[in-house]
Scaffold this motif. Structure first.
Motif, PDB file in Angstrom:
ATOM      1  N   UNK A 174      23.555 -17.385  15.337  1.00 50.35           N
ATOM      2  CA  UNK A 174      23.189 -16.226  16.142  1.00 50.35           C
ATOM      3  C   UNK A 174      23.946 -14.989  15.736  1.00 50.35           C
ATOM      4  N   UNK A 175      24.433 -14.256  16.747  1.00 48.89           N
ATOM      5  CA  UNK A 175      25.073 -12.960  16.518  1.00 48.89           C
ATOM      6  C   UNK A 175      26.466 -12.935  17.152  1.00 48.89           C
ATOM      7  N   UNK A 176      27.400 -12.353  16.432  1.00 46.73           N
ATOM      8  CA  UNK A 176      28.755 -12.199  16.962  1.00 46.73           C
ATOM      9  C   UNK A 176      28.739 -11.147  18.064  1.00 46.73           C
ATOM     10  N   UNK A 177      29.325 -11.486  19.215  1.00 49.91           N
ATOM     11  CA  UNK A 177      29.347 -10.563  20.346  1.00 49.91           C
ATOM     12  C   UNK A 177      30.726 -10.565  20.996  1.00 49.91           C
ATOM     13  N   UNK A 178      31.018  -9.468  21.698  1.00 49.55           N
ATOM     14  CA  UNK A 178      32.283  -9.336  22.408  1.00 49.55           C
ATOM     15  C   UNK A 178      32.170  -8.162  23.385  1.00 49.55           C
ATOM     16  N   UNK A 179      33.316  -7.749  23.924  1.00 50.69           N
ATOM     17  CA  UNK A 179      33.364  -6.589  24.812  1.00 50.69           C
ATOM     18  C   UNK A 179      33.213  -5.301  24.004  1.00 50.69           C
ATOM     19  N   UNK A 180      32.818  -4.205  24.659  1.00 48.66           N
ATOM     20  CA  UNK A 180      32.714  -2.914  23.981  1.00 48.66           C
ATOM     21  C   UNK A 180      34.100  -2.449  23.536  1.00 48.66           C
ATOM     22  N   UNK A 181      34.162  -1.735  22.430  1.00 46.68           N
ATOM     23  CA  UNK A 181      35.456  -1.339  21.859  1.00 46.68           C
ATOM     24  C   UNK A 181      36.242  -0.377  22.748  1.00 46.68           C
ATOM     25  N   UNK A 182      35.581   0.303  23.665  1.00 44.82           N
ATOM     26  CA  UNK A 182      36.294   1.234  24.549  1.00 44.82           C
ATOM     27  C   UNK A 182      36.802   0.555  25.824  1.00 44.82           C
ATOM     28  N   UNK A 183      36.453  -0.719  26.017  1.00 41.15           N
ATOM     29  CA  UNK A 183      36.939  -1.473  27.158  1.00 41.15           C
ATOM     30  C   UNK A 183      38.070  -2.395  26.712  1.00 41.15           C
ATOM     31  N   UNK A 184      38.500  -3.244  27.593  1.00 39.59           N
ATOM     32  CA  UNK A 184      39.612  -4.125  27.242  1.00 39.59           C
ATOM     33  C   UNK A 184      39.148  -5.320  26.412  1.00 39.59           C
ATOM     34  N   UNK A 185      40.092  -5.829  25.611  1.00 40.44           N
ATOM     35  CA  UNK A 185      39.755  -6.850  24.619  1.00 40.44           C
ATOM     36  C   UNK A 185      39.202  -8.128  25.240  1.00 40.44           C
ATOM     37  N   UNK A 186      38.256  -8.721  24.524  1.00 41.69           N
ATOM     38  CA  UNK A 186      37.758 -10.063  24.806  1.00 41.69           C
ATOM     39  C   UNK A 186      37.617 -10.800  23.475  1.00 41.69           C
ATOM     40  N   UNK A 187      37.454 -12.105  23.571  1.00 42.52           N
ATOM     41  CA  UNK A 187      37.221 -12.904  22.372  1.00 42.52           C
ATOM     42  C   UNK A 187      35.897 -12.537  21.708  1.00 42.52           C
ATOM     43  N   UNK A 188      35.818 -12.823  20.413  1.00 42.96           N
ATOM     44  CA  UNK A 188      34.529 -12.830  19.740  1.00 42.96           C
ATOM     45  C   UNK A 188      33.882 -14.185  20.007  1.00 42.96           C
ATOM     46  N   UNK A 189      32.591 -14.186  20.363  1.00 42.57           N
ATOM     47  CA  UNK A 189      31.865 -15.436  20.528  1.00 42.57           C
ATOM     48  C   UNK A 189      30.584 -15.378  19.723  1.00 42.57           C
ATOM     49  N   UNK A 190      30.034 -16.550  19.430  1.00 42.12           N
ATOM     50  CA  UNK A 190      28.779 -16.635  18.687  1.00 42.12           C
ATOM     51  C   UNK A 190      27.651 -16.833  19.691  1.00 42.12           C
ATOM     52  N   UNK A 191      26.907 -15.763  19.955  1.00 44.40           N
ATOM     53  CA  UNK A 191      25.780 -15.829  20.878  1.00 44.40           C
ATOM     54  C   UNK A 191      24.568 -16.421  20.165  1.00 44.40           C
ATOM     55  N   UNK A 192      23.906 -17.369  20.810  1.00 44.61           N
ATOM     56  CA  UNK A 192      22.737 -18.006  20.219  1.00 44.61           C
ATOM     57  C   UNK A 192      21.694 -16.955  19.835  1.00 44.61           C
TER      58      UNK A 192
END
Length: 238
Positions: A174-192
């Motif tokens: 799928x596609x790599x997804x995470x939080x927006x860069x202007x918000x606080x950090x989150x993990x990268x996950x692989x969205x189906x």
């Protein structure tokens, strides 16, 4: 009596019973019983020292399939649920996304103001959509499933690829997804790549947010990467 002493006694009894010429001695039922008892003792006394072996069916790995309530073919569902995480604007707390089960065992009411666990929403609209995910996902909650793949010993999420390397099996891509860069950090996950909404509700309550990730050349070498492209991903087992 220690194991060594007990074994010594049994050996001594066997030798004294056989005499000096064991090859010509015909065993009586009592002799055979003594030998069987010695075999049983040696087997049970050594059993604790031997490593426990597991059948091939007992071996397996687990992984999260983000964006789906089902597991890929040949994988079993451990549980299905909803993606959650910390509120996008919180300065502290957890930074990872969680796959929350649909049948929680809830605790007691709690008044302390440290609310960190929210549901996650897709932030996919006409500006942020990838080539494979529809804008109809916008503001919808995100499903997930925890899957177990029998017979495998390793699991790996590979960013930047939609296929696995030789010897590895792709569970999904799928596609790599995470939080927006202007918000606080989150993990990268692989969205189906065929992600679905949790249900038909669309409320825009925010919480933990999920945006597709874009590659940016510079310190990221291009080639082999390409500037301003969606980042693919795959989850592989071996």
């Amino acid at each position: 009596m220690s194991p060594f002493s007990f074994t010594t006694v049994i050996v001594a009894l066997v030798v004294s019973t056989y005499g000096n010429d064991c090859t010509k001695y015909n065993l009586t039922p009592s002799d055979q019983s003594l030998i069987d008892m010695m075999k049983h003792y040696l087997h049970t006394s050594r059993k604790a020292d031997c490593p426990e072996t597991h059948s091939h069916q007992d071996i397996g790995v687990t992984y999260v399939r983000w964006g789906k309530k089902t597991c890929p073919e040949k994988s079993d569902i451990v549980y299905t649920g909803q993606v959650g995480g910390n509120y996008y604007g919180n300065k502290g707390g957890g930074s990872n996304y969680l796959c929350l089960p649909s049948d929680p065992e809830n605790g007691e009411a709690y008044s302390y103001a440290n609310d960190e666990l929210y549901g996650a929403e897709y932030e996919i609209d006409s500006k942020t959509k990838t080539s494979g995910l529809p804008t109809s996902l916008y503001d919808k909650e995100v499903p997930c499933s925890v899957c177990r793949r029998k017979g495998k010993v390793s699991v790996l999420m590979i960013p930047g690829r939609k296929s696995c390397y030789n010897g590895w099996h792709s569970e999904y891509n799928g596609f790599l997804m995470s939080e927006h860069k202007t918000y606080n950090n989150k993990d990268f996950i692989c969205m189906d790549g065929h992600a679905k909404p949790f249900d038909s509700r669309s409320s825009g309550e925010n919480g933990a947010l999920l945006y597709p990730v874009r590659a940016k050349c510079g310190s990221l070498r291009c080639p082999p990467y390409k500037d301003n492209t969606e980042v693919l991903c795959t989850v592989c087992t071996k």
